[in-house]
Write a protein that holds these residues in place. Structure first.
Motif, PDB file in Angstrom:
ATOM      1  N   SER A  35     -25.734  21.062 -19.049  1.00 35.01           N
ATOM      2  CA  SER A  35     -27.089  21.523 -19.343  1.00 35.01           C
ATOM      3  C   SER A  35     -27.704  22.300 -18.188  1.00 35.01           C
ATOM      4  O   SER A  35     -28.392  23.308 -18.395  1.00 35.01           O
ATOM      5  CB  SER A  35     -27.987  20.328 -19.681  1.00 35.01           C
ATOM      6  N   VAL A  36     -27.478  21.831 -16.965  1.00 43.98           N
ATOM      7  CA  VAL A  36     -28.212  22.385 -15.818  1.00 43.98           C
ATOM      8  C   VAL A  36     -27.453  23.474 -15.076  1.00 43.98           C
ATOM      9  O   VAL A  36     -28.027  24.124 -14.193  1.00 43.98           O
ATOM     10  CB  VAL A  36     -28.582  21.266 -14.821  1.00 43.98           C
ATOM     11  N   CYS A  37     -26.195  23.707 -15.407  1.00 44.93           N
ATOM     12  CA  CYS A  37     -25.391  24.670 -14.650  1.00 44.93           C
ATOM     13  C   CYS A  37     -25.933  26.091 -14.831  1.00 44.93           C
ATOM     14  O   CYS A  37     -26.028  26.588 -15.956  1.00 44.93           O
ATOM     15  CB  CYS A  37     -23.936  24.605 -15.097  1.00 44.93           C
ATOM     16  N   PRO A  38     -26.273  26.784 -13.730  1.00 38.81           N
ATOM     17  CA  PRO A  38     -26.843  28.132 -13.843  1.00 38.81           C
ATOM     18  C   PRO A  38     -25.822  29.252 -13.671  1.00 38.81           C
ATOM     19  O   PRO A  38     -26.195  30.429 -13.634  1.00 38.81           O
ATOM     20  CB  PRO A  38     -27.847  28.152 -12.689  1.00 38.81           C
ATOM     21  N   ALA A  39     -24.533  28.924 -13.554  1.00 35.74           N
ATOM     22  CA  ALA A  39     -23.523  29.939 -13.253  1.00 35.74           C
ATOM     23  C   ALA A  39     -23.220  30.798 -14.481  1.00 35.74           C
ATOM     24  O   ALA A  39     -23.406  30.379 -15.623  1.00 35.74           O
ATOM     25  CB  ALA A  39     -22.250  29.269 -12.747  1.00 35.74           C
ATOM     26  N   GLY A  40     -22.716  32.007 -14.236  1.00 33.05           N
ATOM     27  CA  GLY A  40     -22.356  32.938 -15.300  1.00 33.05           C
ATOM     28  C   GLY A  40     -23.324  34.106 -15.378  1.00 33.05           C
ATOM     29  O   GLY A  40     -24.541  33.935 -15.230  1.00 33.05           O
ATOM     30  N   GLU A  41     -22.800  35.297 -15.610  1.00 35.92           N
ATOM     31  CA  GLU A  41     -23.628  36.507 -15.621  1.00 35.92           C
ATOM     32  C   GLU A  41     -24.786  36.418 -16.608  1.00 35.92           C
ATOM     33  O   GLU A  41     -25.900  36.866 -16.316  1.00 35.92           O
ATOM     34  CB  GLU A  41     -22.758  37.724 -15.958  1.00 35.92           C
ATOM     35  N   ASP A  42     -24.533  35.859 -17.790  1.00 38.62           N
ATOM     36  CA  ASP A  42     -25.580  35.779 -18.809  1.00 38.62           C
ATOM     37  C   ASP A  42     -26.576  34.655 -18.549  1.00 38.62           C
ATOM     38  O   ASP A  42     -27.614  34.580 -19.215  1.00 38.62           O
ATOM     39  CB  ASP A  42     -24.951  35.551 -20.195  1.00 38.62           C
ATOM     40  N   VAL A  43     -26.268  33.792 -17.606  1.00 42.04           N
ATOM     41  CA  VAL A  43     -27.038  32.559 -17.426  1.00 42.04           C
ATOM     42  C   VAL A  43     -27.858  32.559 -16.147  1.00 42.04           C
ATOM     43  O   VAL A  43     -28.948  31.982 -16.088  1.00 42.04           O
ATOM     44  CB  VAL A  43     -26.078  31.337 -17.416  1.00 42.04           C
ATOM     45  N   ILE A  44     -27.391  33.226 -15.124  1.00 42.68           N
ATOM     46  CA  ILE A  44     -27.896  33.023 -13.774  1.00 42.68           C
ATOM     47  C   ILE A  44     -29.276  33.627 -13.513  1.00 42.68           C
ATOM     48  O   ILE A  44     -29.971  33.232 -12.575  1.00 42.68           O
ATOM     49  CB  ILE A  44     -26.881  33.583 -12.747  1.00 42.68           C
ATOM     50  N   GLY A  45     -29.723  34.568 -14.348  1.00 45.74           N
ATOM     51  CA  GLY A  45     -30.970  35.284 -14.102  1.00 45.74           C
ATOM     52  C   GLY A  45     -32.169  34.409 -13.783  1.00 45.74           C
ATOM     53  O   GLY A  45     -32.798  34.567 -12.722  1.00 45.74           O
TER      54      GLY A  45
END
Length: 436
Positions: A267-277
């Motif tokens: 749920s809390v992972c912010p990694a990834g191009e589409d996610v990190i913003g």
């Protein structure tokens, strides 16, 4: 009723090769969000190859597929919403892989699609039940890397994905390679969110604590609930062990698919191009919106008595309700006992213990092993190495029965089914490292 016979297709030459680009496109056309192809001989699969070939001996290549999950449901503190997304995406993965196999079979290409998750080979439990481990296959096929939370992080979609694999009876014209970086940010938000402290800041992972809580309504937890039902003399006695709400939750998992209790690391992972913003633009707001609602949630957390998880919940999340339950990762073989020790070892409970243990098992499963516990670390090796502080000789079936609490240690010692040479206090200290 009359039926139209299906055409009998001759299989392609086993030495032929499928066009890799076409394979990837086939997966996308069938509904996957990404796909990669890896050869069975890739070094990354060295520890998986034997199991894969045992399941499907014709395997020459593997098609790994990714289906993206919607992020907002997974992040919602209401686990019913998150579990709906898990199950729906899991069904998508199975549908994609089956469609790929169907298309290939029509062309005479042998292929098989193991399940994304369940069903599994249940007769193998509590040891490895799944026939193919999708995570290492996805990593080998260039679809991401494992994060500190032991989930694959896709470069674009982050960890909001589920994985599938198609085993191919022919090779491909070219193969993908693992990506050359790890998208994991080492932000440790998964460490902060995990209710049982299963993920340590230094990267260590406590499988037993994760399994006991998050998978409470899966295999072992359901078995524990069923034993409570069998042991109860009345409904009132049962409710002293299991609340009505817990029984309804078990019913729900039986009716609609097993539900995860947490999975907050995803749920809390912010990694990834589409996610990190959002994480990059305002970390404080990300914490307030995504992480803290999960930390602040009042909920029951299932722990093994006197485990690191119990200590963690009471210290870190005093507003959550601790419920002690029996450990269910109980080995059925001596080999399973030895290989499973790293998964059940409790680092915190081992504090102050520095000792070498020599095990000699006799009877049905003769085996020798050395276990070293030192400075909160565990090492397990075949054979006897070094000088033992404690030597334990045990009939293999008696030892397994003792671990399952089906046989008394005192009974076994009196009948010399278990013998020790060294201080009994070391055996007690050893047991504290593996609470059940």
């Amino acid at each position: 009723m009359p039926t139209t016979p299906l055409p009998v297709l001759s299989e392609v030459d086993p030495q032929s090769k499928l066009d890799a680009a076409r394979l990837r496109q086939l997966a996308l056309d069938c509904g996957a969000d990404d796909a990669g192809v890896v050869e069975i001989g890739h070094p990354t699969l060295d520890d998986q190859r034997a199991d894969i070939l045992k399941f499907y001996p014709r395997t020459k290549a593997l098609l790994a597929v990714v289906c993206r999950m919607n992020r907002a449901p997974i992040r919602n503190p209401s686990r019913s919403v998150a579990n709906l997304e898990f199950h729906a995406t899991g069904e998508d993965v199975n549908a994609v892989c089956r469609a790929v196999v169907t298309a290939l079979e029509r062309e005479g290409v042998p292929a098989v699609n193991p399940p994304m998750g369940f069903p599994m080979e249940a007769d193998r439990w509590p040891e490895k039940m799944w026939v193919v481990s999708h995570k290492p296959v996805a990593v080998a096929a260039g679809l991401g890397m494992m994060g500190i939370h032991r989930n694959v992080i896709h470069p674009k979609f982050g960890n909001f994905i589920l994985l599938g694999t198609v085993l191919l009876g022919v090779g491909a014209t070219e193969y993908d390679r693992p990506i050359d970086y790890n998208p994991c940010l080492s932000c440790k938000l998964c460490v902060a969110a995990c209710p049982v402290g299963a993920i340590s800041p230094d990267g260590q992972f406590d499988l037993a604590s994760c399994y006991t809580h998050n998978y409470r309504e899966f295999m072992g937890g359901f078995g524990d609930w069923a034993e409570h039902v069998a042991d109860a003399d009345s409904g009132l006695q049962l409710r002293k062990k299991v609340t009505r709400q817990e029984t309804v939750s078990v019913w729900q998992s039986l009716a609609f698919g097993p539900n995860y209790k947490a999975a907050y690391c995803l749920s809390v992972c912010p990694a990834g191009e589409d996610v990190i913003g959002p994480f990059r633009s305002d970390r404080k707001e990300f914490l307030n919106e995504i992480v803290r609602p999960l930390q602040d949630k009042e909920e029951t957390v299932y722990v093994i008595p006197k485990s690191d998880a119990e200590d963690h919940v009471r210290k870190r999340f005093p507003h959550k309700t601790v419920k002690r339950v029996r450990g269910t990762l109980l080995p059925s073989t001596i080999a399973g006992f030895l290989s499973g020790m790293p998964h059940t070892f409790q680092r915190g409970q081992s504090a102050g213990l520095n000792a070498v243990f020599h095990f000699t098992f006799t009877g049905k499963e003769p085996h020798t092993a050395t276990v070293v516990i030192r400075e909160k670390t565990l090492q397990v090796a075949d054979g006897h190495e070094g000088t033992a502080d404690l030597r334990l000789t045990a009939d293999s079936e008696t030892w397994l029965g003792f671990l399952a609490k089906e046989r008394s240690l005192l009974w076994a010692l009196l009948r010399r089914k278990i013998r020790i040479k060294g201080s009994p206090s070391l055996l007690i200290a050893f047991g504290k490292c593996f609470p059940v």
